[in-house]
Design a protein around this motif. Structure first.
Motif: not given
Length: 379
Positions: A316-322, A339-344
């Motif tokens: 999900m983090t990789m997809a969010a970066a894309m 630089k991602i900030k992803y709430q998983g």
């Protein structure tokens, strides 16, 4: 002529419709040992990746204005470094857009150079060996705490909370096993410089007979035996430890800290184990994790073994970066991933300059008559 004037617009319309409906395929490689002694953990990871991809595709995501379809490219490294580098090259040749994996430090570290050289981002959901993110590869990330924190925290816990004064250590000679055992000793010595390391023994990640090293350790009467390795070896080792009448407490890192440990050790042999999972959520976020576990069990009719939630979050983090980069091209979304900030479901995922997760958590567990229970979550 009448036929032609009707036919041409129809053909153009059909061609346009086909173009508009075409999906761009985004290939995500996933590597784990789905054969060999840790196959149960590898399959757990694979299931987490499948859940994430299915949910992403159900959302009808667009990247760069185009509908996309995520496809998993699944590979088995068998927990073997040579096989790990072979499948890494296979994924590079397949031109995957990113890689989730590997599970074992011993396979992740050599494979990470292959991904780096190809410019392909890699997020490991399970690798804890400190070296992984100290190689200078800007494409390497992890969503769990490293061995310095995991082993060091366990070492300090043994001394400060369990009152341990005499320690014996066994490791399986893998990159992970040696690393976490070394950090455990460092943590214990830092917490109490006078702690005694009465024995250092080693085995292999495929061994089944531990009587010789355990007999040597028994004579030294340690308060605790720390095992650096996976549950497939750590479980039988504990069973033989009990058979020899060794009274020492038993500790280990995340490789030991699985739902399968009681079965591997013999159901009644697990009342004195303390271990740590390289991750965990505080009480206010526990519902998200519980919901994931429930969805996982409903889908696969089995409990999460260990790292499936972290694999899910890695995808999900990789997809969010894309999505944020508006591109699945590695060179374009890699700077965003950094630089991602992803709430998983496992908490906030944010990486430091080396690719380690910021403020990584640890969860300490005890086993009580075969039941794994949380002792505490440590930031």
């Amino acid at each position: 002529m009448l036929f032609k004037t009707k036919f041409i617009p129809l053909a153009i319309a059909l061609a346009f419709a086909g173009s508009a409906g075409a999906q761009e395929v985004i290939k995500i490689g996933h590597v784990a040992p789905v054969s060999g002694p840790s196959a149960h953990l590898g399959k757990d990871n694979e299931n987490g990746a499948k859940m994430a991809v299915e949910e992403l595709n159900a959302k009808g995501i667009k990247i760069g204005g185009k509908p996309v379809k995520f496809v998993l490219v699944l590979e088995d490294d068998g927990g073997d470094p040579k096989q790990g580098t072979a499948v890494a090259q296979k994924l590079v040749d397949a031109k995957v857009n990113g890689v989730i994996g590997h599970l074992n430090s011993g396979t992740t570290i050599p494979a990470s150079k292959i991904y780096f050289d190809a410019g392909i981002p890699e997020i490991s959901p399970a690798t804890t060996q400190t070296k992984y993110t100290q190689q200078g590869f800007n494409s390497a990330f992890r969503v769990v705490a490293n061995d310095a924190k995991l082993g060091g925290t366990l070492g300090a816990y043994a001394v400060n909370k369990m009152g341990v004064k005499k320690i014996a250590v066994i490791d399986d000679r893998t990159s992970y096993g040696q690393g976490v055992a070394e950090e455990f000793v460092k943590g214990a010595k830092k917490a109490m410089p006078g702690v005694q390391i009465v024995g250092k023994e080693f085995t292999t990640d495929k061994a089944t007979d531990f009587n010789a090293i355990l007999t040597t350790i028994k004579a030294k009467n340690p308060d605790v035996i720390f095992f650096g390795g996976m549950d497939s070896v750590g479980g039988p080792l504990l069973r033989q430890m009990k058979a020899l009448g060794i009274k020492a407490k038993y500790m280990g890192g995340d490789g030991l800290c699985t739902e399968s440990l009681p079965k591997l050790a013999g159901e009644t042999a697990v009342p004195v184990v303390t271990c740590a999972e390289a991750g965990g959520v505080p009480p206010e976020l526990q519902k998200n994790m519980d919901d994931f576990h429930a969805r996982y069990k409903k889908k696969y009719n089995m409990d999460v073994q260990l790292y499936a939630p972290y694999v899910y979050d890695s995808v999900m983090t990789m997809a969010a970066a894309m999505q944020q980069a508006n591109s699945a091209e590695p060179a374009k979304y890699l700077p965003v991933l950094q630089k991602i900030k992803y709430q998983g479901v496992t908490g906030l995922i944010e990486f430091d300059a080396k690719g380690d997760i910021k403020d990584g958590s640890l969860t300490l567990y005890n086993y009580n008559n075969g039941t794994k229970t949380i002792t505490s979550v440590i930031k």
